[in-house]
Design a protein around this motif. Sequence first.
Motif: not given
Length: 193
Positions: A57, A92, A94-95, A98, A100-101, A122, A127
């Motif tokens: 992650s 990519k 993702i946090s 989810e 922040c990408t 999002q 984040y």
Amino acid sequence: MDRTQNNNDAAKLAKQVGETLRGMRRERGLSLQELADITDVSKLTLGNIERGEANPSLSVIWKIANGLKMPISALMNEKQDIILARKNSGNKVISANEACTLEPMFDTTHYGSVEIHRAFLQPHSEYAPGAHQVGVIEYVTVMKGEVHIKIQDEYYHLHEYDSMKFNADQHHAYLNPTDSETVLHFVMTYTKG
């Protein structure tokens, strides 16, 4: 992008991060246990990452990069002479929540003293990467939407095309207060450790 493509991309990223991490660990003469001690990531998780059996992650990648005192792009970007960074085509991560990408775009050297990212935050999300290693300077520009940036206990509201520079070795977070995705552009500089 379909699920098969996402799975292929995740497997490719996991393999690349694992190979890069193993090379960096060996170059520095560290055992897996020593790496676990300085990154606060378990030896089992690090071993799985090195073998490409785990797709780490964003928070785990940050812990590893901070422990090794290096940019995360050094772990994630493929080494090439010419790099074209097209939207939605690079690696990519993702946090965990989810929200922040992050798409690392470029670094300047093998272990980089500068890294550049796109981030997609999002709607109505936060984040919080926490504090980076000492000496990291973060530059952020809002490319689409707006963002609240919290640094320690202060909040700063940025609108589209607003930019900000700050010392990222303190706790900070990005909050999207809108109903739409916010797109951010990051430049991070690292002092030699």
